[in-house]
Design an enzyme around this catalytic site. Structure first.
Site, short mmCIF file in Angstrom:
data_model
loop_
_atom_site.label_atom_id
_atom_site.label_comp_id
_atom_site.label_asym_id
_atom_site.label_seq_id
_atom_site.Cartn_x
_atom_site.Cartn_y
_atom_site.Cartn_z
N SER A 29 1.75 -2.97 -8.93
CA SER A 29 2.18 -3.80 -10.05
C SER A 29 3.53 -4.45 -9.77
CB SER A 29 2.31 -2.90 -11.29
OG SER A 29 3.27 -1.90 -11.02
N GLU A 81 2.59 -7.09 -2.30
CA GLU A 81 1.34 -7.68 -2.82
C GLU A 81 1.22 -7.21 -4.26
OE1 GLU A 81 -0.61 -9.73 -1.35
OE2 GLU A 81 -0.21 -9.52 0.79
N CYS A 90 -6.65 -7.79 -8.61
CA CYS A 90 -5.41 -8.57 -8.69
C CYS A 90 -5.75 -10.05 -8.84
CB CYS A 90 -4.55 -8.33 -7.46
SG CYS A 90 -5.44 -8.60 -5.93
P1 NAD Z 1 0.82 0.79 -9.52
O1 NAD Z 1 1.97 -0.11 -9.41
O2 NAD Z 1 0.74 1.69 -10.70
O3 NAD Z 1 0.72 1.73 -8.22
C1 NAD Z 1 0.61 1.21 -6.93
C2 NAD Z 1 1.03 2.26 -5.91
O4 NAD Z 1 2.43 2.48 -6.02
C3 NAD Z 1 0.37 3.63 -6.11
O5 NAD Z 1 0.02 4.16 -4.85
C4 NAD Z 1 1.49 4.44 -6.74
O6 NAD Z 1 1.37 5.82 -6.54
C5 NAD Z 1 2.67 3.89 -5.97
N1 NAD Z 1 4.01 4.18 -6.51
C6 NAD Z 1 4.37 4.58 -7.74
N2 NAD Z 1 5.71 4.78 -7.78
C7 NAD Z 1 6.19 4.46 -6.55
C8 NAD Z 1 7.49 4.45 -5.97
N3 NAD Z 1 8.59 4.82 -6.64
N4 NAD Z 1 7.59 4.07 -4.69
C9 NAD Z 1 6.52 3.69 -3.97
N5 NAD Z 1 5.27 3.70 -4.46
C10 NAD Z 1 5.12 4.08 -5.75
O7 NAD Z 1 -0.49 -0.14 -9.45
P2 NAD Z 1 -1.98 0.25 -9.75
O8 NAD Z 1 -2.15 0.46 -11.22
O9 NAD Z 1 -2.45 1.32 -8.83
O10 NAD Z 1 -2.72 -1.10 -9.31
C11 NAD Z 1 -2.81 -2.23 -10.12
C12 NAD Z 1 -1.76 -3.25 -9.77
O11 NAD Z 1 -1.80 -3.59 -8.39
C13 NAD Z 1 -2.00 -4.55 -10.52
O12 NAD Z 1 -0.78 -5.08 -10.92
C14 NAD Z 1 -2.64 -5.42 -9.46
O13 NAD Z 1 -2.54 -6.80 -9.70
C15 NAD Z 1 -1.90 -4.99 -8.24
N6 NAD Z 1 -2.63 -5.34 -7.02
C16 NAD Z 1 -2.17 -6.37 -6.27
C17 NAD Z 1 -2.87 -6.76 -5.14
C18 NAD Z 1 -2.39 -7.91 -4.28
O14 NAD Z 1 -2.83 -7.99 -3.16
N7 NAD Z 1 -1.55 -8.79 -4.76
C19 NAD Z 1 -4.03 -6.07 -4.76
C20 NAD Z 1 -4.46 -5.01 -5.55
C21 NAD Z 1 -3.75 -4.65 -6.68
#
Ligand code: NAD
Length: 504
Positions: free
Chosen positions: A239, A260, A294
């Protein structure tokens, strides 16, 4: 379910850390399927001390791996692709069970993994550098590309296996090792993939820590990755708020990063559009993966002259949506990832209404096992309301009207995110304008093709709050290597640049 888990060597309790050996001395986590609320298996998270061991081994493995010639590294990636072909059915099913997407989408995701392996194998015989003419006689300037070291790959739940493979296949041929931290919502698919990679690396006699794994709480294990200088590149998919946090920490230590992040993708439907194309691309773009891509279509901007007609056709299509167990081929839409995602959708709908939007259809929780099923929603809005500017990661589509193309492009660009965009039109001037410098401001801009999904051959990523990163296709490999500019003097004398002479 048991058959799938067995085929992928998933046990009742699985250690969540790997760097040649499996380990997991931390808290146990039960993984529940959103498909039916049943327990799939448990995972033992890694402790901070285990993380340190894993990263140490992954870092040490990078030393030997970078010295393996790139085409030989490509052979390993070819074998990884072959192994994925063998496991395609089981892995696709596990993706569906763990994350909830329709089985055919789960299988499609594994196919993307296979495809990116093929792409990377070809790349392993390229990794081109440039040569430049020198201003000095009998000198040559060239650029060459060297591996970076450890790539920390942090992934989101919605593409639990593909994003790892996009990064890993490229990183491996580039001579990097990979430390994967998957989403805690999808740890089993990560364990399954790591076991597949382990088998391949062992067969070739390479250190299996080249593909390491560290499962644990994002805020704890994630921050250890963000702050450790042994991780040369952090490739983060998640996110916008998450990316903002990761970006700051990685930048602080001058680490490299690929971000991303979230999208807020719009399709402009022109009065010169083929409405059948518009309907099909928008419908699947909005409800595919239950609106949890996404690149999901979140906003449609429709010309006033066709607005009512198109709205009715879209509502008719929504009424026919088959929702239910994603393993059944008849169901186009499975559950959301967890009950919290359902709450997020319902809360967003209330906010839309409070901000003046009108719910046209959907947004109901269905009484199905697991409590994660909803009907997809469409809300009519007058423009980019505050809630519309946010990415609600659920099947909620906003419908708005335009009269001039300038107005449509301004609406399309008028959100903080900049991932994917599209125009449906048969008018050449309109499509060229949309793709021009005054058109879409997104990383991806399509004509007569929807926002959702991407072919692995093109560089994937977006602008503005989407983070600016590019992974996988095209020349995105350059982000996984360091560029070195080299001057070679074969003149037998010293000629300084800028015409400087020395009297010594
Ligand atoms: P999220 O942000 O909740 O989690 C993503 C990852 O970050 C997870 O592995 C989580 O454990 C990790 N994380 C959490 N805290 C962290 C920290 N302090 N340091 C490092 N990593 C940490 O996202 P989600 O709910 O799993 O996925 C949905 C989001 O991802 C949506 O916003 C979507 O648009 C985005 N997304 C983007 C793309 C792209 O290519 N642009 C692709 C897929 C998903």
């Amino acid at each position: 379910m048991q058959e799938t888990l067995k085929a992928l060597s998933i046990s009742d309790v699985n250690p969540g850390g790997f760097a040649g050996d499996w380990m997991g001395g931390g808290k146990h986590q039960t993984v529940v399927s959103p498909v039916n609320g049943e327990k799939l298996a448990a995972v033992a998270n890694v402790t901070p001390a285990e993380f340190d061991t894993i990263l140490g081994k992954c870092h040490a493995a990078a030393e030997a791996w970078k010295q393996v010639p790139a085409p030989k590294r490509g052979e390993v990636v070819r074998a990884l692709g072959d192994e994925l072909r063998k496991h395609k059915e089981a892995l696709g099913m596990l993706v569906s069970l763990e994350m909830g997407k329709a089985l055919r989408e789960g299988l499609g995701e594994v196919q993307e993994m296979i495809d990116i392996c093929d792409f990377a194998v070809g790349l392993s015989r390229q990794l081109y550098g440039l040569t430049m003419t020198s201003e000095r006689g009998q000198h040559r300037i060239q650029e060459q590309w060297h591996p970076l070291g450890v790539v920390g790959v942090i992934t989101a739940f919605n593409f639990p296996v593909a994003v790892w493979s996009w990064n890993t296949a490229i990183a491996l041929v580039c001579g990097d090792t990979v430390l994967w931290k998957p989403s805690s919502k999808t740890p089993l698919t990560a364990i399954a993939c790591t076991k597949i990679a382990e088998t391949v690396l062992r067969r070739f006699g390479y250190d299996p820590a080249i593909c390491s794994l560290t499962i644990g709480k994002g805020s704890e294990i994630g921050d250890l990755i963000n702050t450790d200088p042994r991780v040369a590149l952090v490739s983060y998919t998640g996110s916008v708020p998450g990316g903002r946090h990761v970006g700051k920490l990685v930048q602080e230590r001058f680490g490299r990063q690929i971000l991303e992040l979230g999208g807020n993708n719009a399709v402009i439907v022109s009065d010169k559009a083929d409405l059948d194309i518009a309907l099909r691309t928008i419908y699947f773009g909005a409800i595919g993966t239950s609106g949890q891509r996404c690149t999901s279509t979140r906003r449609i901007i429709v010309h006033a002259s066709i607005y009512e007609t198109f709205k009715q056709r879209l509502l008719d299509a929504y009424r026919k949506t088959s929702i239910g167990d994603p393993r059944e081929a008849k169901n186009l839409m499975g559950p959301l990832v967890d009950p919290a995602a359902v709450d997020t959708l319902l809360a967003a709908i209330e906010t839309v209404k409070a901000q003046g939007g009108k719910l046209l259809i959907g947004g109901e929780k269905l009484p199905l096992p697991g409590g994660c099923y909803v009907t997809p929603a469409i809300a009519e809005v007058s423009g980019n309301l505050d809630i519309v500017k946010e990415e609600t990661f659920a099947p909620l589509l906003y419908l708005m009207k335009y009269t001039t193309l300038d107005e449509a492009i301004a609406l399309q660009n008028g959100v903080p995110q900049g991932l994917s965009s599209a125009i449906i039109t048969n008018d050449l001037v309109e499509s060229e304008r949309f793709l021009s410098v005054t058109g879409s401001d997104c990383g991806m801009a399509n004509v007569n093709a929807g926002t959702s999904g991407a072919e692995i051959g093109g560089a994937f990523g977006g602008e503005k709050e989407t983070g600016g990163g590019r992974e996988s296709g095209s020349d995105a490999w350059k982000a996984y290597m360091r560029r070195q500019t080299t001057v070679i003097n074969f003149s037998g004398k010293v000629e300084l640049a800028q015409g400087i002479t020395l009297d010594i």
